[in-house]
Enzyme design. Sequence first.
Site, PDB file in Angstrom:
ATOM      1  N   ASN A  12      49.507  25.095 -19.415  1.00 45.97           N
ATOM      2  CA  ASN A  12      48.663  23.903 -19.374  1.00 45.97           C
ATOM      3  C   ASN A  12      47.289  24.341 -18.878  1.00 45.97           C
ATOM      4  O   ASN A  12      47.087  24.514 -17.680  1.00 45.97           O
ATOM      5  CB  ASN A  12      49.287  22.863 -18.430  1.00 45.97           C
ATOM      6  N   TRP A  13      46.373  24.508 -19.822  1.00 46.11           N
ATOM      7  CA  TRP A  13      45.035  24.988 -19.442  1.00 46.11           C
ATOM      8  C   TRP A  13      44.177  23.886 -18.834  1.00 46.11           C
ATOM      9  O   TRP A  13      43.042  24.147 -18.399  1.00 46.11           O
ATOM     10  CB  TRP A  13      44.309  25.550 -20.672  1.00 46.11           C
ATOM     11  N   LYS A  14      44.666  22.666 -18.843  1.00 45.72           N
ATOM     12  CA  LYS A  14      43.878  21.525 -18.351  1.00 45.72           C
ATOM     13  C   LYS A  14      42.492  21.546 -19.030  1.00 45.72           C
ATOM     14  O   LYS A  14      42.424  21.926 -20.194  1.00 45.72           O
ATOM     15  CB  LYS A  14      43.818  21.553 -16.815  1.00 45.72           C
ATOM     16  N   HIS A  96      51.257  13.754 -17.072  1.00 43.69           N
ATOM     17  CA  HIS A  96      50.951  14.732 -16.026  1.00 43.69           C
ATOM     18  C   HIS A  96      50.392  13.994 -14.806  1.00 43.69           C
ATOM     19  O   HIS A  96      49.689  12.988 -14.943  1.00 43.69           O
ATOM     20  CB  HIS A  96      49.934  15.751 -16.558  1.00 43.69           C
ATOM     21  N   GLU A 153      57.671  18.000 -11.639  1.00 47.52           N
ATOM     22  CA  GLU A 153      56.467  18.555 -11.016  1.00 47.52           C
ATOM     23  C   GLU A 153      56.160  17.786  -9.742  1.00 47.52           C
ATOM     24  O   GLU A 153      55.477  16.756  -9.776  1.00 47.52           O
ATOM     25  CB  GLU A 153      55.273  18.433 -11.970  1.00 47.52           C
ATOM     26  N   SER A 193      52.445  25.525  -8.950  1.00 48.76           N
ATOM     27  CA  SER A 193      52.119  26.799  -8.304  1.00 48.76           C
ATOM     28  C   SER A 193      53.034  27.948  -8.706  1.00 48.76           C
ATOM     29  O   SER A 193      53.395  28.788  -7.887  1.00 48.76           O
ATOM     30  CB  SER A 193      52.125  26.637  -6.780  1.00 48.76           C
ATOM     31  N   GLY A 214      50.078  25.933 -14.770  1.00 53.36           N
ATOM     32  CA  GLY A 214      48.650  25.625 -14.834  1.00 53.36           C
ATOM     33  C   GLY A 214      47.827  26.877 -14.608  1.00 53.36           C
ATOM     34  O   GLY A 214      47.589  27.671 -15.513  1.00 53.36           O
TER      35      GLY A 214
HETATM   36  P1  PGA Z   1      49.688  24.806 -11.348  1.00 52.45           P
HETATM   37  O1  PGA Z   1      49.694  23.540 -12.310  1.00 52.45           O
HETATM   38  O2  PGA Z   1      50.594  25.826 -11.967  1.00 52.45           O
HETATM   39  O3  PGA Z   1      48.255  25.255 -11.322  1.00 52.45           O
HETATM   40  O4  PGA Z   1      50.185  24.340 -10.025  1.00 52.45           O
HETATM   41  C1  PGA Z   1      50.875  23.069 -12.866  1.00 52.45           C
HETATM   42  C2  PGA Z   1      50.598  21.803 -13.601  1.00 52.45           C
HETATM   43  O5  PGA Z   1      49.683  21.068 -13.177  1.00 52.45           O
HETATM   44  O6  PGA Z   1      51.225  21.505 -14.614  1.00 52.45           O
END
Ligand code: PGA
Length: 226
Positions: A12-14, A96, A153, A193, A214
Amino acid sequence: MSSTKKKLLVANWKANVLKHDAQEWVQHFSQQKRREHHEYVVCPPQPLVGVLAASSHPHFTLGAQDASTLEMGAYTGESPASILASLGVRYVILGHSERRKYFKESSIEVAQKAELVLAAELTPIICLDSNQFEEQTELLNATLREKSIFAYEPVHAISTFGGQEDPLSTTLEAIAQLREYVGNESRILYGGSVDLENSLTYLQEDAIDGLLVGKSSLNPEIFAKL
Ligand code: PGA
């Protein structure tokens, strides 16, 4: 889920990546030694879905980070699932916690989106924290509960919100609880994380069908090694 099934690794590159970065990522990822028993999915920022679709990407499947609550039509700015499907998208992240928090997205909207995503023959990846298990899953019909992928999550675990990875025992307990709502067919991922240090802790568990990643997905070398 049986341990012989491929684990799903979803990037998930956001909204972190420009066109040029995305193209470089794809090129570098293709040069990495990847894990054979993983299926990789990449969800770029929405404006870049077409860029990835047009690039050769034999090593990952294309995903999207959201889809509209509406079908195609006169809805300026929307991304209907059927248009995403026409680009070659196969998976769509929905609900999300950033969308729930910053865009006030409700579980009802997530359920509406999931219906349209499935109707377009795509697979919804529905994100939820444990306080949303009941509320979210009771809005999904039996087919959606079976065919969707769920990503547990915990909000505190997401790197942008707190970044405290969930202890494995808590994750396993939560996933067992979620199973009671969604049954045995659907796949359940963990997200929050995930990095090179902790990914195997989660992946070696039969109960965890994959990871939603992420920050660690922004680097193709790291993503390939998880
Ligand atoms: P993160 O994000 O791995 O940076 O904690 C995960 C997510 O938001 O799906």
